[in-house]
Design an enzyme around this catalytic site. Structure first.
Site, mmCIF file in Angstrom:
data_model
loop_
_atom_site.group_PDB
_atom_site.id
_atom_site.type_symbol
_atom_site.label_atom_id
_atom_site.label_comp_id
_atom_site.label_asym_id
_atom_site.label_seq_id
_atom_site.Cartn_x
_atom_site.Cartn_y
_atom_site.Cartn_z
ATOM 1 N N ALA A 11 9.694 47.141 38.549
ATOM 2 C CA ALA A 11 9.132 46.999 39.888
ATOM 3 C C ALA A 11 8.722 48.396 40.347
ATOM 4 C CB ALA A 11 10.157 46.397 40.839
ATOM 5 N N SER A 49 14.785 54.277 46.238
ATOM 6 C CA SER A 49 14.021 53.211 45.586
ATOM 7 C C SER A 49 14.116 51.868 46.316
ATOM 8 C CB SER A 49 14.515 53.030 44.150
ATOM 9 O OG SER A 49 15.890 52.660 44.125
ATOM 10 N N ARG A 105 20.884 35.070 43.137
ATOM 11 C CA ARG A 105 21.289 34.616 44.467
ATOM 12 C C ARG A 105 20.162 33.862 45.173
ATOM 13 N NH1 ARG A 105 22.756 39.962 43.927
ATOM 14 N NH2 ARG A 105 21.138 40.766 45.332
ATOM 15 N N THR A 133 20.875 53.337 36.103
ATOM 16 C CA THR A 133 20.647 52.318 37.129
ATOM 17 C C THR A 133 21.956 51.890 37.769
ATOM 18 O OG1 THR A 133 18.665 51.523 35.980
ATOM 19 C CG2 THR A 133 19.688 50.025 37.557
ATOM 20 N N GLU A 183 18.677 15.728 21.776
ATOM 21 C CA GLU A 183 18.459 14.419 21.171
ATOM 22 C C GLU A 183 19.563 13.434 21.553
ATOM 23 O OE1 GLU A 183 17.124 17.455 17.949
ATOM 24 O OE2 GLU A 183 18.396 17.394 19.729
ATOM 25 N N LEU A 222 23.573 42.509 40.097
ATOM 26 C CA LEU A 222 22.991 41.807 38.945
ATOM 27 C C LEU A 222 23.389 40.334 38.920
ATOM 28 C CD1 LEU A 222 23.346 44.404 36.025
ATOM 29 C CD2 LEU A 222 21.472 44.105 37.643
ATOM 30 N N ASP A 241 21.852 52.728 41.683
ATOM 31 C CA ASP A 241 21.592 51.572 42.541
ATOM 32 C C ASP A 241 22.842 50.772 42.893
ATOM 33 O OD1 ASP A 241 18.959 52.282 42.364
ATOM 34 O OD2 ASP A 241 18.394 50.714 40.952
#
Length: 369
Positions: free
Chosen positions: A159, A173, A212, A201, A57, A209, A205
């Site tokens: 995914a 993966s 990009r 994870t 506002e 995180l 992996d």
């Protein structure tokens, strides 16, 4: 209070679009949109700025200047009416002499919760609400949950192959989905306050995180659920924690030297309760996340974390990227065991959106209670 018109709904859609621009940046405040309209012409517009201030506002009124007098303000959330770190928006609106305020939904914060509307009416400003309530409730769901259930909105992203697998039997993966799908995930990350994964994870992996390739520099808080604090300091998360906010939730009683090593790299360490099985108590984690101001969490955890969220009814939105690949029965399933015997016991979701990104199918689902 009068009822919104078709014209009101038209301008409220613009306000909602503005509010989306601040998602992922405005926490702990909601990302509100505001449009000021006079003689059917927009004279000012604004959305909540990074860090939650200035409010939408205030930005819109500053841009409108003297044209705000006699205008209608379209706001996606009831204006605040209490003195916090900034003055009440009800004061700003009345001082600018707007004629009318149309807001989408009532603010669930008990300091407002209808009081903002009463303040405006007491000062001779007409009000109208609700307006596009369903759309606004969706956009502000994280803030609503934070105020009513002391937890953030959780969006779970998975995914997988079209047969629901996230890795081969050897745990390979990368990459199941397309580059276009991964770019879309980076955009989804940027629209949230935090990205959450589990220790599995983090170890398997070694992710960054980050958001990009979007043309702007914004990285949400990185949340790792790591019961025993196993994530290595030499990991990508550890090496970048001095520059990107990194919060690690772990069990009580962790070796103090481990904690000191992470805190020396500017990570925030938060102890949490554990279940009888020794895992972090997910609801306690979410309460602590909310207490730290986070309202929207994008979860990219593995099968066990996904299962934990489904089992505790904490998935508020489920986004599934399915690639045109089949990995077979011995591959790793996207969701670990949920422990029920009958189909009717399964968590129920309804499809709200379906589209294609690259060669992958993307579906958005919301729970049915």
């Amino acid at each position: 209070m009068d009822s919104p018109t078709a014209t009101d709904r038209q301008f409220m859609r613009i306000a909602l679009g503005l509010g989306k621009r601040g998602q992922g940046l405005a926490w702990p405040n909601p990302s509100v949109g505001c449009v000021l309209v006079k003689d059917k012409t927009i004279v000012g517009r604004g959305f909540t700025q990074p860090g939650g201030r200035p409010h939408a506002e205030v930005i819109a009124l500053q841009k409108a200047g003297e044209h705000a007098k006699g205008a209608t303000a379209y706001i996606t959330l009831e204006p605040c009416c209490f003195q916090g770190k900034t003055a009440p928006c009800t004061d700003a609106l009345s001082q600018a002499e707007v004629a009318r305020v149309c807001y989408a939904i009532t603010d669930p914060d008990p300091r407002v919760a209808g009081k903002g509307d009463k303040v405006l009416q007491s000062r001779g400003i007409a009000t109208s609400s609700p307006c596009l309530e369903d759309l606004a409730s969706y956009d502000h769901q994280g803030f609503i949950l934070a105020r009513t259930q002391n937890r953030p909105k959780i969006t779970l992203k998975l995914a997988s192959s079209f047969d629901g697998k996230v890795a081969t039997h050897s745990r390979d993966s990368k990459w199941i989905t397309s580059q276009e799908a991964r770019s879309r995930v980076h955009l989804l990350r940027a629209k949230h306050d935090a990205i959450m994964i589990g220790s599995g994870t983090a170890l398997m992996d070694d992710p960054m995180l980050t958001s990009r390739g979007l043309g702007f520099n914004h990285n949400p808080v990185r949340i790792i659920l790591d019961t025993h604090l196993k994530t290595p300091l030499k990991s990508n998360l550890g090496q970048t924690s001095p520059d990107i906010p990194t919060w690690i939730f772990h069990k009580y009683g962790i070796d103090n030297q481990k904690v000191k090593k992470w805190t020396s790299r500017k990570a925030k360490l938060i102890p949490c309760k554990t279940t009888d099985c020794g895992h972090l108590e997910i609801r306690d984690v979410m309460t602590k996340v909310s207490d730290l101001g986070i309202t929207r969490v994008f979860c990219e955890g593995g099968p066990r974390l996904a299962s934990s969220l489904f089992a505790t009814n904490l998935v508020d939105e489920f986004i599934c990227f399915n690639a045109g690949k089949a990995l077979g029965g011995n591959a790793l399933s996207s969701i670990a065991s949920l422990g029920f015997d009958l189909v009717k016991a399964a968590p129920k979701f309804r499809l709200i959106k379906f589209y294609q990104v690259g060669g992958d199918a993307v579906s958005h689902w919301r729970p049915v209670f």
